[in-house]
Design an enzyme around this catalytic site. Sequence first.
Site, short mmCIF file in Angstrom:
data_model
loop_
_atom_site.label_atom_id
_atom_site.label_comp_id
_atom_site.label_asym_id
_atom_site.label_seq_id
_atom_site.Cartn_x
_atom_site.Cartn_y
_atom_site.Cartn_z
N LYS A 53 0.88 -1.18 0.00
CA LYS A 53 0.00 0.00 0.00
C LYS A 53 0.92 1.23 0.00
O LYS A 53 1.45 1.63 1.02
CB LYS A 53 -0.86 -0.01 1.27
N GLU B 189 9.70 16.15 15.18
CA GLU B 189 10.20 15.96 13.81
C GLU B 189 9.48 16.94 12.88
O GLU B 189 8.25 16.95 12.82
CB GLU B 189 9.92 14.52 13.37
N GLU C 249 9.59 1.30 11.09
CA GLU C 249 10.66 2.27 10.84
C GLU C 249 9.99 3.64 10.89
O GLU C 249 9.25 4.01 9.99
CB GLU C 249 11.31 1.99 9.50
N CYS D 139 14.13 10.62 6.94
CA CYS D 139 13.96 10.16 8.32
C CYS D 139 15.26 10.27 9.11
O CYS D 139 15.24 10.52 10.31
CB CYS D 139 13.46 8.72 8.34
P1 NAD Z 1 2.41 8.43 7.62
O1 NAD Z 1 2.56 7.69 8.90
O2 NAD Z 1 1.42 9.52 7.55
O3 NAD Z 1 2.03 7.44 6.42
C1 NAD Z 1 2.84 6.34 6.08
C2 NAD Z 1 1.97 5.29 5.40
O4 NAD Z 1 1.03 4.79 6.35
C3 NAD Z 1 1.16 5.81 4.23
O5 NAD Z 1 1.13 4.83 3.20
C4 NAD Z 1 -0.22 5.97 4.83
O6 NAD Z 1 -1.26 5.87 3.90
C5 NAD Z 1 -0.26 4.80 5.80
N1 NAD Z 1 -1.24 4.93 6.90
C6 NAD Z 1 -1.70 6.05 7.49
N2 NAD Z 1 -2.62 5.75 8.43
C7 NAD Z 1 -2.73 4.39 8.45
C8 NAD Z 1 -3.50 3.48 9.21
N3 NAD Z 1 -4.37 3.87 10.14
N4 NAD Z 1 -3.35 2.16 8.98
C9 NAD Z 1 -2.47 1.73 8.05
N5 NAD Z 1 -1.73 2.55 7.28
C10 NAD Z 1 -1.84 3.87 7.48
O7 NAD Z 1 3.87 8.93 7.27
P2 NAD Z 1 4.31 9.87 6.05
O8 NAD Z 1 3.92 11.26 6.41
O9 NAD Z 1 3.87 9.27 4.77
O10 NAD Z 1 5.90 9.71 6.10
C11 NAD Z 1 6.74 10.51 6.84
C12 NAD Z 1 7.19 9.81 8.10
O11 NAD Z 1 7.87 8.59 7.77
C13 NAD Z 1 8.20 10.61 8.90
O12 NAD Z 1 7.87 10.54 10.27
C14 NAD Z 1 9.51 9.90 8.64
O13 NAD Z 1 10.51 10.04 9.64
C15 NAD Z 1 9.07 8.49 8.53
N6 NAD Z 1 10.07 7.69 7.82
C16 NAD Z 1 10.83 6.80 8.55
C17 NAD Z 1 11.82 6.06 7.92
C18 NAD Z 1 12.65 5.08 8.69
O14 NAD Z 1 13.26 4.22 8.06
N7 NAD Z 1 12.70 5.16 10.01
C19 NAD Z 1 12.03 6.22 6.54
C20 NAD Z 1 11.25 7.15 5.84
C21 NAD Z 1 10.26 7.87 6.50
#
Ligand code: NAD
Length: 493
Positions: free
Chosen positions: A178, A385, A253, A287
């Site tokens: 997804k 963040e 992650e 991240c």
């Molecule tokens: P997000 O948590 O808003 O969304 C991530 C994914 O989760 C999307 O595909 C979204 O549709 C899905 N999602 C949202 N709500 C959900 C639910 N209730 N159930 C299942 N899936 C759901 O994050 P974002 O804004 O897309 O990404 C940015 C974040 O990702 C930042 O906090 C960043 O640090 C983190 N990130 C971490 C790493 C790592 O390796 N630690 C790498 C890249 C990004």
Amino acid sequence: MTIENLPKLIRHWIGGESVESIIGGTFDVVDPVSNTVYAQAARGSVQDIDRAVAAAHAAFPAWAALSNRARAAILYRIAGAVEARHDQLASFETFDTGLPITQSRGQARRAAENFRYFADVIAALGEEAFRQGEDQFSYVVRTPVGVAGLITPWNTPFMLESWKLAPALASGCSLVLKPAEWTPLSASLWPEIFAEAGLPAGVANIVHGIGEEAGQALVEHPDVPLISFTGSTDTGRHIIRSSAQHLKTVSMELGGKSPAVVFADADLDAALDSVVFGVFSLNGERCTAGSRVLVERPIYDEFTRRLAERAANVRVGLPSDPSTEVGALVHVEHYQRVLNYVEIGSKEARLVAGGVRPEHLTEGNYLQPTVFADVPRDARIFQEEIFGPVVAVAPFDDESEAVELANATQFGLAAYIWTSDLKRGHRIAHAVASGMVWINSHNIRDLRTPFGGVKASGVGREGGAHSIDFYTESKIVHVALGEVHTPRFGAPS
Ligand code: NAD
């Protein structure tokens, strides 16, 4: 910017077919330069997830039964097909995410490398055996967990998708991906890549949609025993709670607020290059960004001044322009969130660079790289963040204060240490609470090493053998080779 082959409707990929949603919904896909809708994407619902999981379930036994070498051969072909789309992928990624084109160009190579690497790992994988003298022999059997649920964020989306797809497929799992709803464009390249590489239909399925709908349905599906999630800490917490019902294996992650600690004895030119690149590359939407810079007092004023100068000179511009260093932030909602932090920061600390839209860019989600100095540890811009081109700088007086400040947030993803005293570098590396540390270097990875964070930055590790451990179950088989001496309960004495 005009780019070729832009789809008008981005469809799901289920059971080897490009399909629309069962109940027919779509959502808008917007580009970050003009903030206008350029495509629709199929809006996955519970029914679409059910259909995709059923396809993955049906394809699983045959895929899992293939030899490791046979699966590796397909992964190598996927890597080739990714690389063959290098230019198209770079232009899609830049158009959809706002990443500078020079930084998008590396993404195909890195994605291809993920497939090659995990193909190598699985082809070379042996299983462990243990011998207890002459009497017992035990060996480990690894089996793929089943249908993997992969949920990914919008920053470097294609590369992060590959980071989960490659080890899941190598391990013998079938899967449902997804992708993030703000950036579905590059994921529309996977179906033709999979088909060209000969991946059997149903092994990899893609359902687009909103997190709370398609993502949530995947997390709650009883036939998906494993969830690999990369995204924000709040969503991660929510997913762990939702997946508890079925006791799923999860890997998280999550977010970061990583410190870059600069000592007075460091190579300051190298440290400055690294600090600037570490927080402003990928538009600061990274991240592992070193978004808190801790500087030893004797060099604090000079280092902060030089950092502010460099930030002011960073070239912000159209993502498609090869001279651009920082492009447009991914989405207007995210842009507003980052601007809100700039406003908060202006009350909490001293703004020494940026904080405004560059004058030559009158529309689009642009922010001049922003530096706040003298940031107190309880400031929100020190603790939270921001995920944009914004950095918080603070001084420290000695090693123990440096460690204390480095550890003074809920996060623990990465840390960067700059010193020419290597003993001190190692001491601090061991004392900092984070999953990854770089000494005198920026974010250069070796795919064999564990990737992940501690505290609110994540649960579990992926990368190298850790990924294979995650996507497989290990079963131990104990075999008696000699006499087994069992106490004879109930036997006549
Ligand atoms: P997000 O948590 O808003 O969304 C991530 C994914 O989760 C999307 O595909 C979204 O549709 C899905 N999602 C949202 N709500 C959900 C639910 N209730 N159930 C299942 N899936 C759901 O994050 P974002 O804004 O897309 O990404 C940015 C974040 O990702 C930042 O906090 C960043 O640090 C983190 N990130 C971490 C790493 C790592 O390796 N630690 C790498 C890249 C990004």
